[in-house]
Write an enzyme that holds these catalytic residues in place. Sequence first.
Site, mmCIF file in Angstrom:
data_model
loop_
_atom_site.group_PDB
_atom_site.id
_atom_site.type_symbol
_atom_site.label_atom_id
_atom_site.label_comp_id
_atom_site.label_asym_id
_atom_site.label_seq_id
_atom_site.Cartn_x
_atom_site.Cartn_y
_atom_site.Cartn_z
ATOM 1 N N CYS A 101 -7.237 -0.649 -3.056
ATOM 2 C CA CYS A 101 -6.981 -1.780 -4.136
ATOM 3 C C CYS A 101 -7.229 -3.093 -3.808
ATOM 4 O O CYS A 101 -6.838 -3.650 -2.637
ATOM 5 C CB CYS A 101 -5.724 -1.419 -4.567
ATOM 6 S SG CYS A 101 -5.191 -2.353 -5.915
ATOM 7 N N GLU A 131 0.276 2.082 3.720
ATOM 8 C CA GLU A 131 -0.260 0.692 3.278
ATOM 9 C C GLU A 131 0.410 -0.213 4.351
ATOM 10 O O GLU A 131 -0.263 -1.197 4.630
ATOM 11 C CB GLU A 131 0.439 0.438 1.869
ATOM 12 C CG GLU A 131 0.049 -0.738 1.642
ATOM 13 C CD GLU A 131 0.498 -1.577 0.111
ATOM 14 O OE1 GLU A 131 0.735 -0.432 -0.833
ATOM 15 O OE2 GLU A 131 0.902 -2.578 -0.140
ATOM 16 N N CYS A 200 2.934 -5.622 -6.816
ATOM 17 C CA CYS A 200 2.053 -5.596 -7.807
ATOM 18 C C CYS A 200 3.089 -4.708 -8.936
ATOM 19 O O CYS A 200 3.853 -4.223 -8.643
ATOM 20 C CB CYS A 200 1.221 -4.310 -7.605
ATOM 21 S SG CYS A 200 0.200 -3.562 -8.788
ATOM 22 N N SER A 228 3.667 12.217 -5.257
ATOM 23 C CA SER A 228 3.421 10.973 -5.565
ATOM 24 C C SER A 228 4.844 10.118 -5.443
ATOM 25 O O SER A 228 5.621 10.334 -6.379
ATOM 26 C CB SER A 228 2.763 10.768 -6.846
ATOM 27 O OG SER A 228 3.025 9.551 -7.489
HETATM 28 S S1 SF4 Z 1 0.039 0.221 -7.766
HETATM 29 FE FE1 SF4 Z 1 -0.902 -1.911 -7.944
HETATM 30 S S2 SF4 Z 1 -1.462 -2.246 -5.617
HETATM 31 FE FE2 SF4 Z 1 -0.989 0.049 -6.078
HETATM 32 S S3 SF4 Z 1 -3.314 0.751 -6.316
HETATM 33 FE FE3 SF4 Z 1 -1.937 0.417 -8.209
HETATM 34 S S4 SF4 Z 1 -2.866 -1.653 -8.846
HETATM 35 FE FE4 SF4 Z 1 -3.191 -1.348 -6.621
#
Ligand code: SF4
Length: 289
Positions: A101, A131, A200, A228
């Site tokens: 992302c 991450e 985010c 998830s």
């Molecule tokens: S939650 Fe936010 S940082 Fe994570 S993949 Fe989705 S848009 Fe990207």
Amino acid sequence: MAKKLHIKVAKTAGFCFGVKRAVYLANEAPKRYPDQQIRTLGPIIHNPQVVNQLNEMGVKQVDQICELEQGVVIIRSHGITRQLTQKLEQNPDLTVTDATCPFVRRAQEIVAEMSEAGYQVIILGEPDHPEVAGLISYGDPKHTLVISNQDDIPAGFFTKRKPPRIALLAQTTQSQQLYNEIALSLLSIKGELRCFNTICTATSDRQSEALELAKSCDCMIIIGGRNSANTNRLHELCQERQAASYHIETAEDLQSEWFFDKQTVGISAGASTPQWLIDEVLKSLQNLP
Ligand code: SF4
């Protein structure tokens, strides 16, 4: 006569920007590279139905870099370590499609830039999350620290460089409130503090809307992979607000007895749940016996 439920679907339910982009790249890969073997390193996103669908298209998952000898490899939405990326790129028989992302990528770049500039980098996040493992790998190991709260900053961390120069950032899904509190506490340290708000809002937006929806519904249905984390959290929060909250992966998990005494049902879904799964659940609810 079939029961008529009033159904409200959260506007934020389903794919966030980063997941949408990763799934698009994975779906396009067989068209772009028709004669090549296509693999994802780990699950492209945390949704078993999407992973299965891609698997049927020939986009299969591998878990180890040693399983990749040739063809195309797609990097998942929450990124991998710098060392792993370099290894993949050094293999002349592999084509790398980076589905990290852009928000995660930006956070990786900040860690790299700040480390190179000599800052002590503090990452607010879960130490074992992939991450975060990716973020740390872009920093100087001696001067990059992961914390889950203020108390995780060891005494003496700032004494090696005087005055300290600190760069603070966060895993993209961290709580904004906690980030603000840590930034405030670091202000008391004499030195330079640079704050990069890398959080985010996709997760928090889904949570606020689902909680708002739960207030006006007799029951909540949360759709998404059991693996998830953001879907599980969405369900937990709704359960705290609305006892009748059910976490399902697909329409087949629905049970008609959940709705016997219900009039209004709210639907939300994690950031890795595709629209077609939401539509199937909606259709099943509209046709309940
Ligand atoms: S939650 Fe936010 S940082 Fe994570 S993949 Fe989705 S848009 Fe990207």
